[in-house]
Design a protein around this motif. Structure first.
Motif, PDB file in Angstrom:
ATOM      1  N   ALA A   1      -4.184   9.862 -13.196  1.00 39.58           N
ATOM      2  CA  ALA A   1      -4.893   8.696 -13.721  1.00 39.58           C
ATOM      3  C   ALA A   1      -3.911   7.618 -14.192  1.00 39.58           C
ATOM      4  O   ALA A   1      -4.101   6.429 -13.921  1.00 39.58           O
ATOM      5  N   ALA A   2      -2.864   8.053 -14.900  1.00 38.39           N
ATOM      6  CA  ALA A   2      -1.884   7.084 -15.396  1.00 38.39           C
ATOM      7  C   ALA A   2      -1.146   6.411 -14.257  1.00 38.39           C
ATOM      8  O   ALA A   2      -0.939   5.184 -14.265  1.00 38.39           O
ATOM      9  N   SER A   3      -0.753   7.186 -13.251  1.00 41.25           N
ATOM     10  CA  SER A   3      -0.047   6.591 -12.116  1.00 41.25           C
ATOM     11  C   SER A   3      -0.965   5.664 -11.324  1.00 41.25           C
ATOM     12  O   SER A   3      -0.535   4.600 -10.858  1.00 41.25           O
ATOM     13  N   GLY A   4      -2.252   6.037 -11.196  1.00 40.45           N
ATOM     14  CA  GLY A   4      -3.185   5.152 -10.503  1.00 40.45           C
ATOM     15  C   GLY A   4      -3.418   3.860 -11.257  1.00 40.45           C
ATOM     16  O   GLY A   4      -3.595   2.793 -10.644  1.00 40.45           O
ATOM     17  N   PHE A   5      -3.409   3.936 -12.595  1.00 41.41           N
ATOM     18  CA  PHE A   5      -3.616   2.742 -13.414  1.00 41.41           C
ATOM     19  C   PHE A   5      -2.404   1.825 -13.394  1.00 41.41           C
ATOM     20  O   PHE A   5      -2.538   0.589 -13.413  1.00 41.41           O
ATOM     21  N   LEU A   6      -1.206   2.411 -13.349  1.00 41.96           N
ATOM     22  CA  LEU A   6       0.027   1.620 -13.443  1.00 41.96           C
ATOM     23  C   LEU A   6       0.634   1.268 -12.093  1.00 41.96           C
ATOM     24  O   LEU A   6       1.505   0.393 -12.026  1.00 41.96           O
ATOM     25  N   ALA A   7       0.207   1.951 -11.030  1.00 48.07           N
ATOM     26  CA  ALA A   7       0.869   1.772  -9.742  1.00 48.07           C
ATOM     27  C   ALA A   7       0.712   0.350  -9.205  1.00 48.07           C
ATOM     28  O   ALA A   7       1.682  -0.259  -8.733  1.00 48.07           O
TER      29      ALA A   7
ATOM     30  N   ARG B   1       0.832  -1.209   0.000  1.00 46.40           N
ATOM     31  CA  ARG B   1       0.000   0.000   0.000  1.00 46.40           C
ATOM     32  C   ARG B   1       0.863   1.254   0.000  1.00 46.40           C
ATOM     33  O   ARG B   1       0.545   2.237  -0.687  1.00 46.40           O
ATOM     34  N   HIS B   2       1.928   1.231   0.795  1.00 44.36           N
ATOM     35  CA  HIS B   2       2.813   2.390   0.835  1.00 44.36           C
ATOM     36  C   HIS B   2       3.508   2.608  -0.512  1.00 44.36           C
ATOM     37  O   HIS B   2       3.666   3.752  -0.961  1.00 44.36           O
ATOM     38  N   LEU B   3       3.915   1.510  -1.140  1.00 44.61           N
ATOM     39  CA  LEU B   3       4.571   1.629  -2.441  1.00 44.61           C
ATOM     40  C   LEU B   3       3.600   2.155  -3.491  1.00 44.61           C
ATOM     41  O   LEU B   3       3.960   3.017  -4.308  1.00 44.61           O
ATOM     42  N   VAL B   4       2.368   1.665  -3.492  1.00 47.46           N
ATOM     43  CA  VAL B   4       1.364   2.155  -4.440  1.00 47.46           C
ATOM     44  C   VAL B   4       1.103   3.639  -4.223  1.00 47.46           C
ATOM     45  O   VAL B   4       1.021   4.430  -5.174  1.00 47.46           O
ATOM     46  N   ALA B   5       0.972   4.039  -2.942  1.00 48.39           N
ATOM     47  CA  ALA B   5       0.733   5.455  -2.643  1.00 48.39           C
ATOM     48  C   ALA B   5       1.892   6.320  -3.130  1.00 48.39           C
ATOM     49  O   ALA B   5       1.677   7.412  -3.677  1.00 48.39           O
TER      50      ALA B   5
END
Length: 252
Positions: free
Chosen positions: A174-180, A3-7
């Motif tokens: 949006a791109a970072s949320g899609f690829l994270a 979760r921390h890495l995704v954030a």
């Protein structure tokens, strides 16, 4: 950890766009204002020869026609004052002629200084850009050409600049949320394999190994190091078991 890495992966592009985009938008907005002021100053200088004729020879009809043509062509409004700051002729700005003559930029021009209101010292009564250019004839100040320009088009351009920055920020988010999420899984997959192998090894399964072809290069090196360590420990355990077996046989 995931979760921390995704954030972090989601927040990083947004921070970059904010840090780089906001100063760029501010710079472009200021440049747009300066470009408008420069264009209006150039147009005011183009009106100066006609203003000289009106101020020195009284040819006001030509000045009036030139100002009307200028207003039709550019949408700006021009007004001419003599050296004493008295209104001669022109298309009215949003401010009355007497009040316009009291503006800082016009007073500066009456002292022979070119200036404009692009530094946002714009009248509170009239949201418009004011450019005042001294009119010099035979080395003497004979008057001032004042050009007023509404800020509607400028504000539209500035809003467009901010909208572009906002859209870029939204696309980055949006791109970072899609690829994270996929990227975080790819990064952490070797860590999960390493965790499973370490638990098996600690439980006595000395054959536990980690795939070395997954994840980023640094984690691949960590996987190779774990496998090498596991082989060394397995070898030492095998040697120890062989020694204990031989010792037991000799004792018997």
């Amino acid at each position: 950890m995931r979760r921390h890495l995704v954030a972090a992966l989601v927040a990083l592009p947004v921070v970059v766009v904010t840090v780089l985009g906001l100063p760029l938008a501010l710079q472009r907005s200021d440049e747009a204002l300066r470009e408008l002021a420069h264009a209006r100053a150039t147009e005011a200088r183009e009106l100066s020869p006609t203003a000289v004729k009106a101020l020195s020879k009284g040819e006001r009809a030509g000045l009036r026609q030139r100002i009307a043509d200028y207003q039709d062509r550019t949408g700006g409004r021009a007004h001419v004052y003599n050296a004493e700051g008295q209104s001669v002729d022109g298309a009215l700005c949003l401010l009355p002629p007497d009040e316009l003559a009291q503006q800082k930029v016009v007073r500066a021009a009456l002292q022979g200084q070119f200036t404009d209101s692009s530094d946002r010292q714009i009248s509170k009564l009239a949201e418009e850009l004011i450019v005042a250019v001294p009119v010099i004839h035979q080395g003497l100040l004979v008057g001032v050409v004042v050009v007023c320009s509404a800020l509607d088009d400028l504000e539209l351009k500035q809003w467009t600049i901010w909208a572009v920055v906002a859209v870029i920020g939204a696309l980055a988010l949006a791109a970072s949320g899609f690829l994270a999420e996929p990227l975080a899984r790819w990064i952490l997959r070797p860590v999960r394999y390493l965790e499973v192998a370490a638990r098996r090894f600690a439980a006595g399964d000395h054959t536990a190994r980690v795939p070395v072809h997954l994840g980023p290069p640094d984690l691949r090196v960590l996987a190779e190091t774990f496998n090498h360590l596991a082989e060394q420990v397995q070898h030492q355990v095998t040697v120890q078991k062989s020694f204990v077996s031989d010792a037991s046989h000799q004792l018997r």
